[in-house]
Design a protein around this motif. Structure first.
Motif, mmCIF file in Angstrom:
data_model
loop_
_atom_site.group_PDB
_atom_site.id
_atom_site.type_symbol
_atom_site.label_atom_id
_atom_site.label_comp_id
_atom_site.label_asym_id
_atom_site.label_seq_id
_atom_site.Cartn_x
_atom_site.Cartn_y
_atom_site.Cartn_z
ATOM 1 N N PHE A 30 0.742 -5.094 1.989
ATOM 2 C CA PHE A 30 -0.642 -4.886 2.408
ATOM 3 C C PHE A 30 -1.290 -6.240 2.668
ATOM 4 O O PHE A 30 -1.015 -7.223 1.980
ATOM 5 C CB PHE A 30 -1.390 -4.125 1.316
ATOM 6 C CG PHE A 30 -2.724 -3.579 1.733
ATOM 7 C CD1 PHE A 30 -2.888 -2.916 2.937
ATOM 8 C CD2 PHE A 30 -3.829 -3.712 0.903
ATOM 9 C CE1 PHE A 30 -4.117 -2.395 3.313
ATOM 10 C CE2 PHE A 30 -5.061 -3.199 1.262
ATOM 11 C CZ PHE A 30 -5.208 -2.539 2.474
ATOM 12 N N TYR A 65 0.853 -1.189 0.000
ATOM 13 C CA TYR A 65 0.000 0.000 0.000
ATOM 14 C C TYR A 65 0.891 1.242 0.000
ATOM 15 O O TYR A 65 0.668 2.181 -0.760
ATOM 16 C CB TYR A 65 -0.890 -0.028 1.243
ATOM 17 C CG TYR A 65 -2.083 0.899 1.218
ATOM 18 C CD1 TYR A 65 -3.377 0.391 1.107
ATOM 19 C CD2 TYR A 65 -1.934 2.276 1.335
ATOM 20 C CE1 TYR A 65 -4.481 1.236 1.103
ATOM 21 C CE2 TYR A 65 -3.026 3.123 1.329
ATOM 22 C CZ TYR A 65 -4.301 2.607 1.214
ATOM 23 O OH TYR A 65 -5.380 3.455 1.207
ATOM 24 N N CYS A 88 -5.091 0.242 -3.393
ATOM 25 C CA CYS A 88 -3.723 0.176 -3.912
ATOM 26 C C CYS A 88 -3.407 -1.097 -4.694
ATOM 27 O O CYS A 88 -2.815 -1.021 -5.773
ATOM 28 C CB CYS A 88 -2.725 0.379 -2.778
ATOM 29 S SG CYS A 88 -2.595 2.113 -2.257
#
Length: 620
Positions: free
Chosen positions: A372, A361, A379
């Motif tokens: 992430f 991210y 993202c």
């Protein structure tokens, strides 16, 4: 530009075919002709580091993520939500559509079609598509993130039509677009809803249908979350960045990009005003562009040059590259490519797991980086989208039936140039490992046309040779270097771009320090290559590197094939407990997932130079 191609129709839709790739012409032609028109490459035509990264993202990420649980089930079940949930299924469809066309792999194509079909089964009879239970009069669309999912679903469906020719997807997009047009104008508080992709999606729908309702909606509807951007129509949007709460970089770049799209349909210089302002704020001496090619802090615009924590959001990196490409196509100025490649080879690829599965991210350049924990949300989806677009950022048609080269990567493409002429261009290079590039140009018959080359500003001088002749020395700084000649099959152009080490002077929070670069690549200190050193050095940014100790880079395949690393000497400053020490340190390419430090002090500060990408407007 006139380009002659094999043409046909399907259900009244114009189709053109170039080099075996079918493309569906939009229903609406732009009123402003782009100075550069992208050439689409397929998997069989592209390799090198860019091709490898695309392959990894397709086969180690897109083809293995859990589409049922993480993307479809929320739409099927519509669980209770506090309004803060975002799925991102439209971004998956968008990337998957390009991946399907790029690979021509039946399994990739089947997966994308299945995802669309399953999603469409979750719609209500009135056209509502979402992961929240429907409210009277469509009021669920007034809450985050229902509309945000719908807008990217529209875009993904339109692009599935554009890239795969599935007419059902265009009809699905139209139906969802009509639902949005019916519900959004009723919202008395548009400043409460995230709409980053709304104008982009509806303009795409206009381009493919010619329905001016979509154009008017995209241009004139006020929208924009007050926590991200000034609420305004696309046509009227102007703002500065003093109010941090309204300076969400991803959303602002998305709107700048959408304004460049609207400009093509309704030319008005006011639509480019915010792009010029944004570019100036990024690249001015104390601007927001980070050395790794991205720019954000806590998702917002910042001038501090902070490198720790929530910086370099992947959504920002993605839209920065996309927006720069749009400006480059409008203006024909290949210098935008210098910014694009800095972002691609550093911030973008560092946000992708070298093993291919995980996505970041944020990608800080100071301190540890983490992946992430979700495959959805914003993202991961935006990273997949921009990587899927890279095959169209390498070669471009020029208005005078020539070719332009932006990104250097091994590739081979046959391109229709007009008047029955075709030319095959082949790049042989290990870029960015070295700056040696061989271009072989083979027209179908001897013909004169221009070949435009980006001359990177990081390179002091480029030696350009044709068919082994005495090299011409070309300095960077111009929009491009043009070779206009009568080409014959097998003509070879060789570019030798020396890649000397350079220490780029830090700014703001990085003042007094410098970052090490070679070509477009930023280098860093990582934990894996410096395990013993980091047992005693708590903060590697405190090290004082000796520029004179840098040798030639050596191979390092631990991060990427043909990757590089370099050894150097550094001093550990004296403190009350120890004397100054000289130690060995290894610097690796910024894509090293173990990287934790990018800026350092150096023994001779006069060796540091200004970043060639900052301090002046792009076109100066």
């Amino acid at each position: 530009m006139k380009v002659e191609q094999a043409a046909g129709t399907a259900d009244g839709i114009k189709i053109v075919t170039t080099g075996g790739v079918s493309e569906f012409l939009p229903a609406v032609e732009s009123k402003v002709a782009d100075a550069l028109l992208p050439v689409r490459l397929t998997r069989a035509e592209l390799s090198g580091e860019i091709g490898r990264r695309i392959d990894d993202l397709i086969y180690k990420n897109y083809m293995v993520i859990d589409l049922e649980r993480n993307f479809l089930d929320p739409f099927r079940q519509r669980p209770p939500t506090d309004g803060r949930r975002y799925i991102g299924i439209g971004k998956v469809i968008d990337a998957g559509s390009r991946f399907a066309a790029y690979t021509n792999d039946p399994e990739v194509q089947k997966r994308t079609v299945w995802l669309i079909d399953e999603l469409m089964k979750t719609r209500d009879p009135d056209g509502y598509l979402g992961h929240m239970k429907a409210l009277p009069d469509g009021r669920q669309n007034y809450r985050n993130w229902i509309l945000h999912d719908q807008e990217y679903a529209i875009l993904g469906l339109v692009n599935h039509w554009r890239y795969c020719g599935d007419k059902r997807s265009l009809e699905y997009a139209r139906q969802l677009g009509d639902y949005v047009l019916k519900t959004v104008p009723k919202n008395e508080h548009p400043e409460e809803v995230c709409t980053a992709g709304l104008p982009e999606a509806v303009l795409a729908l206009y381009a493919e249908t010619g329905d001016r309702r979509y154009l008017r909606f995209a241009a004139d509807t006020r929208h924009g979350s007050k926590g991200e951007i000034a609420c305004s129509s696309l046509r009227d949007w102007e703002q500065t960045f003093e109010n941090r709460s309204q300076s969400h970089v991803y959303v602002m770049l998305a709107r700048c990009y959408s304004q460049t799209l609207l400009y093509r349909f309704e030319p008005d210089d006011r639509l480019l005003k915010m792009s010029r302002f944004m570019l100036g704020e990024l690249v001015k001496k104390d601007g927001g562009l980070l050395v790794i090619g991205s720019g954000s802090d806590g998702e917002h615009f910042a001038y501090t040059q902070n490198g720790k924590g929530a910086v370099s959001e992947s959504c920002v990196t993605a839209y920065l590259i996309r927006w720069l490409d749009s400006l480059m196509r409008l203006e024909g100025d290949l210098r935008y490519g210098d910014l694009m490649e800095r972002a691609v080879f550093n911030a973008l690829f560092a946000a992708q797991d070298p093993a291919g599965r995980n996505i970041r991210y944020f990608t800080p350049f100071d301190g540890p980086r983490v992946y992430f924990h979700l495959d959805g949300f914003c993202c991961p989806g935006n990273l997949r989208r921009i990587v899927s677009e890279l095959p169209e950022m390498i070669y471009y048609h020029t208005p005078d039936n020539g070719l332009a080269i932006n990104l250097f990567t091994p590739s081979e493409k046959t391109v229709a140039l007009g008047d029955g002429l075709q030319a095959t261009i082949r790049q042989e290079t290990d870029y960015p490992t070295s700056g040696h590039v061989k271009l072989t140009v083979s027209p179908s018959q001897e013909a004169e046309f221009p070949l435009r080359l980006r001359i990177p500003r990081w390179c002091p001088k480029v030696a350009v040779s044709i068919n082994g002749s005495l090299p011409q020395i070309v300095s960077p700084g111009g929009k491009y270097h043009e070779i206009r000649r009568k080409w014959k099959s097998g003509d070879a152009v060789t570019l030798d771009m020396p890649m000397p080490w350079r220490f780029v002077r830090g700014r703001k929070l990085q003042d007094g320090k410098a970052a090490l670069l070679r070509g477009p690549i930023v280098y860093c200190i990582g934990t894996a290559q410096n395990a013993e050193l980091l047992k005693t050095v708590i903060n590697p940014s405190d090290l004082i590197l000796d520029p004179a100790s840098l040798g030639e880079p050596v191979g390092d395949s631990s991060v990427r094939p043909q990757g590089l690393k370099v050894a150097a000497k550094a001093k550990i400053p004296a403190n009350k407990d120890q004397k100054e020490q000289t130690v060995d340190v290894v610097l690796t390419e910024f894509v090293d997932p173990n990287g934790i430090a990018t800026y350092f002090r150096i023994t001779d500060s006069s060796q540091a130079v200004e970043d060639e990408l900052v301090g002046k407007q792009q076109t100066q």
